[in-house]
Scaffold this motif. Structure first.
Motif, PDB file in Angstrom:
ATOM      1  N   LEU A   9       0.840  -1.198   0.000  1.00 17.08           N
ATOM      2  CA  LEU A   9       0.000   0.000   0.000  1.00 17.08           C
ATOM      3  C   LEU A   9       0.876   1.249   0.000  1.00 17.08           C
ATOM      4  CD1 LEU A   9      -2.809   1.315   0.231  1.00 17.08           C
ATOM      5  CD2 LEU A   9      -2.632   1.056   2.715  1.00 17.08           C
ATOM      6  N   SER A  10       0.815   1.982  -1.099  1.00 16.39           N
ATOM      7  CA  SER A  10       1.538   3.247  -1.221  1.00 16.39           C
ATOM      8  C   SER A  10       0.836   4.091  -2.270  1.00 16.39           C
ATOM      9  CB  SER A  10       3.007   3.013  -1.604  1.00 16.39           C
ATOM     10  OG  SER A  10       3.088   2.353  -2.855  1.00 16.39           O
ATOM     11  N   GLY A  11       1.244   5.342  -2.410  1.00 20.60           N
ATOM     12  CA  GLY A  11       0.620   6.215  -3.393  1.00 20.60           C
ATOM     13  C   GLY A  11       1.247   6.070  -4.761  1.00 20.60           C
ATOM     14  N   SER A  12       0.878   6.987  -5.663  1.00 24.11           N
ATOM     15  CA  SER A  12       1.391   6.961  -7.026  1.00 24.11           C
ATOM     16  C   SER A  12       2.697   7.718  -7.162  1.00 24.11           C
ATOM     17  CB  SER A  12       0.370   7.585  -7.971  1.00 24.11           C
ATOM     18  OG  SER A  12       0.202   8.961  -7.681  1.00 24.11           O
ATOM     19  N   GLY A  13       3.010   8.560  -6.174  1.00 22.54           N
ATOM     20  CA  GLY A  13       4.162   9.423  -6.264  1.00 22.54           C
ATOM     21  C   GLY A  13       3.820  10.839  -6.669  1.00 22.54           C
ATOM     22  N   THR A  14       2.621  11.002  -7.263  1.00 22.20           N
ATOM     23  CA  THR A  14       2.153  12.319  -7.685  1.00 22.20           C
ATOM     24  C   THR A  14       0.717  12.495  -7.227  1.00 22.20           C
ATOM     25  OG1 THR A  14       3.582  12.271  -9.643  1.00 22.20           O
ATOM     26  CG2 THR A  14       1.771  13.873  -9.635  1.00 22.20           C
ATOM     27  N   ALA A  15       0.463  13.499  -6.409  1.00 22.71           N
ATOM     28  CA  ALA A  15      -0.901  13.732  -5.926  1.00 22.71           C
ATOM     29  C   ALA A  15      -1.853  13.939  -7.104  1.00 22.71           C
ATOM     30  CB  ALA A  15      -0.925  14.953  -5.012  1.00 22.71           C
TER      31      ALA A  15
ATOM     32  N   ALA B 166       3.707  14.219  -0.033  1.00 25.50           N
ATOM     33  CA  ALA B 166       2.661  14.384  -1.049  1.00 25.50           C
ATOM     34  C   ALA B 166       2.872  13.385  -2.184  1.00 25.50           C
ATOM     35  CB  ALA B 166       2.682  15.812  -1.584  1.00 25.50           C
ATOM     36  N   GLY B 167       1.790  12.754  -2.589  1.00 27.06           N
ATOM     37  CA  GLY B 167       1.859  11.715  -3.603  1.00 27.06           C
ATOM     38  C   GLY B 167       1.998  10.324  -3.026  1.00 27.06           C
ATOM     39  N   ASN B 168       2.281  10.256  -1.726  1.00 22.78           N
ATOM     40  CA  ASN B 168       2.443   8.945  -1.080  1.00 22.78           C
ATOM     41  C   ASN B 168       1.758   8.926   0.280  1.00 22.78           C
ATOM     42  OD1 ASN B 168       3.311   6.284  -0.928  1.00 22.78           O
ATOM     43  ND2 ASN B 168       5.289   6.822  -0.036  1.00 22.78           N
TER      44      ASN B 168
ATOM     45  N   THR C 253       6.782  -2.085 -13.809  1.00 22.17           N
ATOM     46  CA  THR C 253       6.202  -1.677 -12.527  1.00 22.17           C
ATOM     47  C   THR C 253       6.808  -0.371 -12.024  1.00 22.17           C
ATOM     48  OG1 THR C 253       7.793  -3.070 -11.330  1.00 22.17           O
ATOM     49  CG2 THR C 253       5.667  -4.061 -11.881  1.00 22.17           C
ATOM     50  N   SER C 254       7.307   0.436 -12.943  1.00 24.19           N
ATOM     51  CA  SER C 254       7.941   1.694 -12.547  1.00 24.19           C
ATOM     52  C   SER C 254       6.950   2.670 -11.923  1.00 24.19           C
ATOM     53  CB  SER C 254       8.607   2.353 -13.760  1.00 24.19           C
ATOM     54  OG  SER C 254       7.668   2.592 -14.801  1.00 24.19           O
ATOM     55  N   GLY C 255       5.643   2.438 -12.133  1.00 21.08           N
ATOM     56  CA  GLY C 255       4.628   3.306 -11.549  1.00 21.08           C
ATOM     57  C   GLY C 255       4.344   3.023 -10.086  1.00 21.08           C
ATOM     58  N   PHE C 256       4.976   1.992  -9.542  1.00 22.16           N
ATOM     59  CA  PHE C 256       4.755   1.646  -8.141  1.00 22.16           C
ATOM     60  C   PHE C 256       5.819   2.312  -7.266  1.00 22.16           C
ATOM     61  CE2 PHE C 256       2.061  -1.333 -10.138  1.00 22.16           C
ATOM     62  CZ  PHE C 256       1.128  -1.733  -9.196  1.00 22.16           C
ATOM     63  N   VAL C 257       5.349   2.950  -6.201  1.00 20.32           N
ATOM     64  CA  VAL C 257       6.228   3.673  -5.294  1.00 20.32           C
ATOM     65  C   VAL C 257       6.646   2.760  -4.141  1.00 20.32           C
ATOM     66  CG1 VAL C 257       6.362   5.617  -3.687  1.00 20.32           C
ATOM     67  CG2 VAL C 257       5.213   5.892  -5.893  1.00 20.32           C
ATOM     68  N   LYS C 258       7.909   2.829  -3.761  1.00 21.71           N
ATOM     69  CA  LYS C 258       8.405   2.025  -2.642  1.00 21.71           C
ATOM     70  C   LYS C 258       7.619   2.359  -1.383  1.00 21.71           C
ATOM     71  CE  LYS C 258      12.725   0.963  -0.189  1.00 21.71           C
ATOM     72  NZ  LYS C 258      14.182   1.258  -0.129  1.00 21.71           N
ATOM     73  N   PRO C 259       7.094   1.360  -0.690  1.00 23.96           N
ATOM     74  CA  PRO C 259       6.274   1.630   0.503  1.00 23.96           C
ATOM     75  C   PRO C 259       7.130   2.011   1.694  1.00 23.96           C
ATOM     76  CG  PRO C 259       6.559  -0.715   0.253  1.00 23.96           C
ATOM     77  CD  PRO C 259       7.228  -0.084  -0.954  1.00 23.96           C
TER      78      PRO C 259
END
Length: 307
Positions: free
Chosen positions: A72-78, A259-261, A168-174
């Motif tokens: 569970l994490s965000g996209s990196g960009t709000a 922000a973004g995560n 999977t570059s769109g996934f942000v490290k949790p």
């Protein structure tokens, strides 16, 4: 063939049960990925014969089950949907994106979307079309927060096509659940010192195969969960009375600080029950079961917002 060589792609369908053909960027970063490709009911012929013995079975229907976890994490960009947003949409969440601000997921009881999922296993493709599912959130102190998904989809015979390599570059490290990373957790407006939060959406996912129709439907849901937090004196907050009275209280947890995560999971009408006590490092912990209740207008018992 190697069991660990597996990955999935997932994309929302425009037409139910019709494969929109996912691409590399539709890859989902998973763990604990497992598939049951040929589920369904079978009937025996029960033929009369002059001897003892088994009768052969005939498959009445086939569907595929898929289970896995996603960090569970965000996209990196709000304002951008997280890489797993497609999965929430397949669990009867509607997605609303506000550019530069938020990605909001709210429940629906009609016009539910479906997804196509490609499961690659060491060169072999198992495809789920018309898939729908359910999700459970788990935010435990000192661990990576995860979502546990279970999907059911229409069966397609496996093939061995050219494998689409995952992107999977769109996934942000949790980030793990800690005091620093999880800035807010309130129960009836009281900031609890918590060790655990779970919420199981508990969708009722049903495979149906009738004349002129084969589909996977979400026919109901009953969100439930558990809370674990340090016990406080009755004079500070009387959780015993809240549970005894069956009061409906707000519950909210916010995880992430950049922000973004940042993700917030909340409900305005949560019923607490079955309080119990346990020990953690000599500290008295209160354990509570939760039931997430909608208002009369409905579809508002759970909200998941990424900012």
């Amino acid at each position: 063939m190697f069991f660990r060589k597996k990955h999935i792609l997932a994309v929302v369908e425009t037409v139910y049960g019709t494969d929109p053909t996912p691409v590399a960027a539709n890859a989902i970063l998973t763990k604990n990925l497992n598939i049951s490709p040929q589920q369904g009911s079978r009937v025996t012929r029960d033929l009369d014969r002059p001897s003892l013995g088994n009768d052969e079975e005939i498959a009445v229907s086939r569907y595929t089950d898929l289970s896995f976890s996603v960090e569970l994490s965000g996209s990196g960009t709000a304002g951008d949907a997280p890489g797993f947003g497609v999965l929430l949409r397949g669990c009867a969440f509607a997605e609303t994106l506000e550019e530069g601000v938020s990605a909001t997921y709210e429940l629906v009881s009609e016009a539910m979307e479906s997804v196509t999922i490609y499961y690659y296993h060491d060169g072999e493709l198992h495809k789920l079309t018309g898939a729908r599912g359910t999700v459970a959130f788990d935010l435990s102190t000192g661990a990576i927060p995860v979502m546990n998904f279970n999907f059911t989809g229409l069966h397609n015979d496996p093939t061995a096509p050219t494998v689409i390599a995952p992107d999977t570059s769109g996934f942000v490290k949790p980030i793990p659940v800690t005091k620093a990373n999880t800035p807010a957790f309130t129960v009836d407006s009281h900031a609890v010192k918590a060790q655990g939060f779970t919420l199981d959406l508990a969708n009722e996912v049903v495979y149906r195969n009738v004349v002129n129709s084969e589909s996977v439907q979400i026919t109901d849901r009953a969100p439930v969960g558990n809370l674990s937090f340090e016990q406080v004196p009755i004079g500070t907050k009387n959780f015993w009375t809240i549970a005894k009275d069956g009061a409906l209280v707000p519950v909210s947890i916010t995880h992430g600080i950049t922000a973004g995560n940042i993700v917030a999971i909340s409900g305005a009408r949560v019923q607490l029950s079955q309080p119990s006590l346990s020990d953690s490092d000599g500290i008295s912990m209160m354990e509570m079961s939760t039931r997430w209740i909608p208002t009369d207008s409905g579809d508002d018992e759970v909200s998941v917002v990424f900012t």
